[in-house]
Design an enzyme around this catalytic site. Structure first.
Site, short mmCIF file in Angstrom:
data_model
loop_
_atom_site.label_atom_id
_atom_site.label_comp_id
_atom_site.label_asym_id
_atom_site.label_seq_id
_atom_site.Cartn_x
_atom_site.Cartn_y
_atom_site.Cartn_z
N LYS A 215 0.82 -1.21 0.00
CA LYS A 215 0.00 0.00 0.00
C LYS A 215 0.86 1.27 0.00
O LYS A 215 0.63 2.22 -0.75
CB LYS A 215 -0.92 -0.01 1.23
CG LYS A 215 -1.65 1.28 1.49
CD LYS A 215 -2.68 1.56 0.43
CE LYS A 215 -3.25 2.96 0.53
NZ LYS A 215 -4.29 3.21 -0.44
N CYS A 269 -3.45 10.88 1.39
CA CYS A 269 -2.78 9.60 1.12
C CYS A 269 -1.40 9.82 0.53
O CYS A 269 -0.39 9.49 1.14
CB CYS A 269 -3.64 8.79 0.15
SG CYS A 269 -5.33 8.63 0.71
#
Ligand code: SAJ
Length: 434
Positions: A215, A269
Site C-alpha cells: 500500500k 494519502c
C-alpha cells in the site's frame, strides 16, 4: 463463518473509505454495524444521508439504511467480521500516528469471540497489523491469537488496504484487485472468503507485512512520478518552455508516461504515506524523501508565479479557481490549491476572489483576509486575473471566448487553448495574457 451464511460485519470509522465499504458490504446482503466517534456522522447515516461527497454514495446509503442492512452507532457491537478504517495521520517529524488503529483494536478486543475475523484497512506502517494482534492478545488472554500459538488460533487477523480513487470509490471498491495479507496464511484465507462476497477484482493473498508495504509503495510510486512532472514544470518555467507541450510530445514515446504537473500534491494519502516508508528506513529513502520535498515545494513556486502575474496587473481583482485537493471532489484536506489561495488572500485581501463549487464558505484561514467566495460567472465578470488551481469540470467547461481577455495562470493545464497573447517575461517564462 460458513460461506452460505452472511456474516454480521462491524465497520469502524465511517469516513471516505469506511462508509462506502460499509454500504457496499451491506448491499452484498450482510448486516453492517458502523461505528464512528462523531455523533453527527452517526445521526446523518441513520437518516439515510451522507456527510461526504462521493459519486452515487447517497443513493446507496439511503437504500441499505432503509432496508435495515446498515445501522450506525458510536458504540462497538459484536460481529463476525471487523473492518478497521480509521485515519492514520503523521505527527511531529512525519512520525506515523497509529493511535486510532490501536484505539479501535481496544474496542474490538472487548467484543471479540472465537471464529471472528479482524481486518485492518487503514494505511499503516509495516508491522502495525502485528501490533494490533499483540494488543488483542494482551487484552484477551482467553483467545488464541494467530502467530502466537502452535494450535489453531481462535481469531483471524489480516491487513487488506483499500486502493480506491476518490470520485470513483464505489466502482473501484468492487472492481479493483485487492492484496490480502494475513498474520498467517489461514488468516489471509479467512479474509479472502469475506472479500470475495463483494469484490469482483482479483484478491491476492500474502502476509500482513508485505500487504502493508504494498500500500505504501503504491502511493510513494505515484508521489515520485508526480514530483518528476512538477520538477519538469519548474524547469520549463525557468527555460521559457511550455511544459504541457513537452510532456505531450514525450508521452508519444511508447515507454514514457509522464504525469500531470499541478500546484502540488494534496489529499490524505499520497502526501502522507511515503513518509511511512521514510520513517521505516530513513537511511535508504533519499528518492522518496526528495519527491515529497519537490511536491511540497511546488506550492511556493506557484505562489511566486501568481504574485508576478498579480503584480503585472495592478488594480485587477484576482480569481483563484479551486480549493479542493483534486478535481470534482469536496475534499479540501492537505490541498495545495487551498494553501496557494490562502497565501494570496493574506497578501492581497479583498482583491482575491475564490471560486469553489464544492464549498459553501471559505475555510477558517481565510477569515479576516477580506477574500470572498464567488461563483465562476462572477469571477469571469469581475476579475482580470484568473489562477487555475484545480481542474474541476466546471472550470474546464469555460469556453475560450469567455476567458481570452483575462490574464491566466493555469497550473493544471486545463486551458491549453488560452491565447498566448501578451509578453513572456523573465527567465521563468511567465506568460502574461494581455
Ligand atoms: N496529482 C497531480 N498530478 C497527477 C496526478 C495527481 O498533481 O498527474 C495530484 C492531485 O491533484 C492530488 C494528488 O496528486 O492533489 C493526489 O491525487 P491522486 O488522484 O493521484 O490520488 P488520491 O490521493 O486521490 O488517491 C490515491 C490513489 N493512489 C494511487 O493512485 C497510487 C488511490 O488509488 C488510493 O486508494 C488513495 O491514494 C489512498 O487512499 O491511498
Amino acid at each position: 463463518m460458513k460461506s452460505d451464511i452472511k456474516p454480521d460485519v462491524c465497520v469502524i470509522g465511517l469516513g471516505y473509505i469506511g462508509l462506502p465499504t460499509a454500504a457496499v458490504v451491506a448491499r452484498a446482503g450482510c448486516r453492517v454495524h458502523g461505528v464512528d466517534v462523531t455523533q453527527g456522522v452517526v445521526d446523518t447515516i441513520n437518516r439515510g444521508e451522507i456527510h461526504i461527497e462521493e459519486v452515487d454514495l447517497d443513493g446507496l446509503v439511503q437504500g441499505v439504511v432503509q432496508r435495515g442492512l446498515l445501522r450506525a452507532s458510536t458504540e462497538m457491537a459484536p460481529a463476525d467480521v471487523f473492518i478497521i478504517a480509521v485515519p492514520t495521520p503523521f505527527g511531529e517529524n512525519h512520525v506515523p500516528d497509529i493511535s486510532h488503529v490501536l484505539a479501535a483494536g481496544e474496542a474490538v478486543a472487548k467484543v471479540l469471540k472465537p471464529g471472528d475475523c479482524v481486518i485492518l484497512e487503514s494505511t499503516s506502517p509495516v508491522g502495525t497489523t502485528e501490533q494490533l494482534r499483540d494488543l488483542i492478545a494482551a487484552r484477551r488472554p482467553d483467545l488464541k491469537c494467530p502467530g502466537l500459538t502452535a494450535e489453531t488460533p481462535d481469531v483471524s487477523i489480516a491487513y487488506c488496504p483499500e486502493r480506491v480513487l476518490p470520485g470513483k470509490i464505489l466502482e473501484e471498491l468492487t472492481g479493483n484487485d485487492r492484496s490480502i495479507g494475513g498474520i498467517t496464511p489461514r488468516c489471509a484465507r479467512k479474509a479472502l472468503a469475506f472479500y470475495k462476497r463483494f469484490v469482483r477484482g482479483t484478491c491476492v493473498t500474502t502476509d500482513a507485512r508485505s500487504a502493508e508495504m504494498t500500500k505504501l509503495v503504491e502511493n510513494a510510486f505515484r508521489d515520485v512520478n508526480i514530483a518528476f512532472a512538477n520538477e519538469l514544470s519548474i524547469v520549463a518555467d525557468r527555460m521559457g518552455l511550455d511544459v504541457w507541450e513537452v510532456i505531450r510530445l514525450a508521452n508519444r514515446h511508447p515507454r514514457v508516461n509522464i504525469l500531470t504537473p499541478g500546484p502540488g500534491v494534496g489529499g490524505h494519502c499520497i502526501a502522507v504515506d511515503p513518509w511511512f516508508i521514510v520513517h521505516g528506513a530513513p537511511e535508504d529513502t533519499p528518492l522518496i524523501r526528495t519527491a515529497r520535498g519537490v511536491n511540497d515545494g511546488k506550492i511556493g513556486h506557484v505562489v511566486d508565479r501568481a504574485e508576478a502575474l498579480i503584480a503585472a496587473h495592478p488594480g485587477e481583482a484576482v480569481a483563484c479557481l479551486g480549493l479542493a485537493f483534486k478535481a470534482n471532489i469536496d475534499d479540501f484536506r492537505e490541498s495545495p490549491a487551498r494553501a496557494v489561495a490562502a497565501r494570496l488572500a493574506r497578501a492581497h485581501g479583498s482583491r482575491i476572489r475564490v471560486v469553489e463549487p464544492y464549498a459553501s464558505a471559505l475555510p477558517r484561514e481565510f477569515e479576516g483576509t477580506g477574500a470572498t467566495l464567488v461563483d465562476i460567472d462572477t469571477a469571469l465578470e469581475t476579475c482580470g486575473v484568473l489562477i487555475v488551481l484545480v481542474d474541476h469540470d466546471a472550470f474546464k467547461a469555460v469556453p475560450v471566448a469567455e476567458r481570452a481577455a483575462h490574464a491566466v495562470y493555469d497550473t493544471r493545464g486545463i486551458w491549453l487553448d488560452q491565447p498566448k497573447a501578451g509578453t513572456v517575461t523573465g527567465r521563468d517564462g511567465l506568460r502574461l495574457a494581455s
